[in-house]
Design a protein around this motif. Structure first.
Motif, PDB file in Angstrom:
ATOM      1  N   ASP A 153       0.829  -1.205   0.000  1.00 60.67           N
ATOM      2  CA  ASP A 153       0.000   0.000   0.000  1.00 60.67           C
ATOM      3  C   ASP A 153       0.864   1.255   0.000  1.00 60.67           C
ATOM      4  N   VAL A 154       1.849   1.282   0.882  1.00 60.79           N
ATOM      5  CA  VAL A 154       2.681   2.477   1.052  1.00 60.79           C
ATOM      6  C   VAL A 154       3.561   2.714  -0.167  1.00 60.79           C
ATOM      7  N   PHE A 155       4.273   1.690  -0.612  1.00 64.55           N
ATOM      8  CA  PHE A 155       5.176   1.848  -1.756  1.00 64.55           C
ATOM      9  C   PHE A 155       4.419   2.225  -3.026  1.00 64.55           C
ATOM     10  N   SER A 156       3.230   1.646  -3.214  1.00 65.57           N
ATOM     11  CA  SER A 156       2.481   1.934  -4.443  1.00 65.57           C
ATOM     12  C   SER A 156       1.936   3.360  -4.452  1.00 65.57           C
ATOM     13  N   GLN A 157       1.761   3.950  -3.266  1.00 65.09           N
ATOM     14  CA  GLN A 157       1.290   5.335  -3.187  1.00 65.09           C
ATOM     15  C   GLN A 157       2.421   6.348  -3.264  1.00 65.09           C
ATOM     16  N   TYR A 158       3.522   6.080  -2.543  1.00 64.83           N
ATOM     17  CA  TYR A 158       4.562   7.088  -2.370  1.00 64.83           C
ATOM     18  C   TYR A 158       5.869   6.758  -3.079  1.00 64.83           C
TER      19      TYR A 158
END
Length: 212
Positions: A28-33
């Motif tokens: 979730d985090v890597f795909s957003q930021y």
């Protein structure tokens, strides 16, 4: 290095569950930021864990990122591996296009993470791109070229055909916000993937049908 690689003791069920929880949160985090914009603190928050607890399982952001990339690449290449040289060319290519589009629908985070890795120069993929990925594309390009030589599909550049399928299908994941905004409320729902599949069938299959 992750906990799995460091410890020689058997991994418990709870450890496996925590491991998967962290990877899911990190996706979730890597795909957003992106990799550079993400932090261990963000991943820990997304996983509902303290930072020290997370660092028991993974020692760094890099150690979380690497197994995610490996999983994604393996998943991403599976539809291309399934292209059957003994099958009927147009249905085989149609199936490949549909599976790639379905992956964009079902795995948008993975697609965006993969795209982000390419945009930053693919430091986590460099060796694999020049070996496993290239070898697979070369293998399937030879299959497509054989079909062309047999007159079963129209002649084109096989590798650029594969690139074009990647680009047109993954667009619906990587630029999903743009796609939905342009299509609007009436056409920007789940039916957008069905509409895309019909259009891509027309685009690719019509262009690849041999001229009589």
């Amino acid at each position: 290095m992750s906990m799995d690689a460091e410890n020689t003791k058997p991994v418990t069920r709870i450890q496996r569950e925590k491991h998967e929880l962290i990877l899911e949160a990190a996706l979730d985090v890597f795909s957003q930021y992106g990799f550079r914009g993400s932090t261990i603190d963000q991943i820990a928050d997304a996983a509902g864990m303290s930072k020290p607890n997370l660092l028991y399982y993974f020692k760094s952001k890099e150690d979380i990122h690497a197994p995610l990339l490996a999983r994604i690449l393996d998943t991403w290449l599976e539809p291309l591996r399934a292209l059957d040289q003994n099958g009927d060319p147009l249905p085989e290519l149609q199936s490949y296009i549909r599976r790639k589009l379905e992956m964009s629908r079902d795995f948008p985070r993975e697609s965006r993470l993969f795209a982000n890795e390419m945009l930053r120069g693919a430091p986590g993929f460099s060796d694999v791109l020049h070996t496993d990925l290239k070898d697979l594309v070369d293998e399937k390009a030879r299959v497509i070229e054989k079909w062309m030589a047999q007159g079963r599909i129209a002649r084109c550049d096989a590798r650029h055909l594969i690139f074009s399928i990647w680009a047109t299908t993954q667009h619906y994941a990587d630029f999903d916000i743009q796609v939905r905004a342009v299509l609007g409320k009436e056409r920007g729902g789940e039916t957008r993937f069905e509409d895309a599949a019909r259009f891509l069938d027309q685009l690719f299959l019509h262009g690849l049908t041999p001229k009589k």
